[in-house]
Design an enzyme around this catalytic site. Sequence first.
Site, PDB file in Angstrom:
ATOM      1  CG  ASP A  69       2.979  13.623  -2.493  1.00 33.85           C
ATOM      2  OD1 ASP A  69       2.624  13.504  -1.271  1.00 33.85           O
ATOM      3  OD2 ASP A  69       3.917  13.692  -3.069  1.00 33.85           O
TER       4      ASP A  69
ATOM      5  CG  HIS B 220       8.577  13.910   4.151  1.00 29.34           C
ATOM      6  ND1 HIS B 220       7.950  13.119   5.101  1.00 29.34           N
ATOM      7  CD2 HIS B 220       8.146  15.146   4.017  1.00 29.34           C
ATOM      8  CE1 HIS B 220       6.863  13.807   5.611  1.00 29.34           C
ATOM      9  NE2 HIS B 220       6.708  14.888   5.029  1.00 29.34           N
TER      10      HIS B 220
END
Length: 96
Positions: free
Chosen positions: A85, A76
């Site tokens: 990630d 985000h």
Amino acid sequence: MAVEQLTADEREKALAALPEWTLREDGLAIIRAFKFRDFNAAWGFMSRVALLAETHDHHPEWSNVYNRVEITLTTHEAGGLSLRDVAMAKAIDALA
Ligand SMILES: C[C@H](O)[C@H](O)[C@H]1CNC2=NC(N)=NC(=O)C2=N1
């Protein structure tokens, strides 16, 4: 600490190392679908991922239907894919 989005080049390299994950159409997230023996196995996996998410301070967007779990990873803070990630995807792969 600012988290940077991966460049297109970094993204390609990261995806090559994560063959089970696919890039979302908008290029801002990666997705992997899992299938387990039954709900109990799926939920057990989700519990382990939840603990991992807390240690990484990086949390999945996910859905579960009986023995299937779909996980989406994005950062985000970066507004897209980051090394966080990639690290989380590798850690999840190691659990699956
Ligand atoms: C305050 C806290 O560290 C942040 O909100 C973390 C928590 N978990 C997160 N998870 C994900 N997937 N992306 C983030 O940017 C993120 N940020």
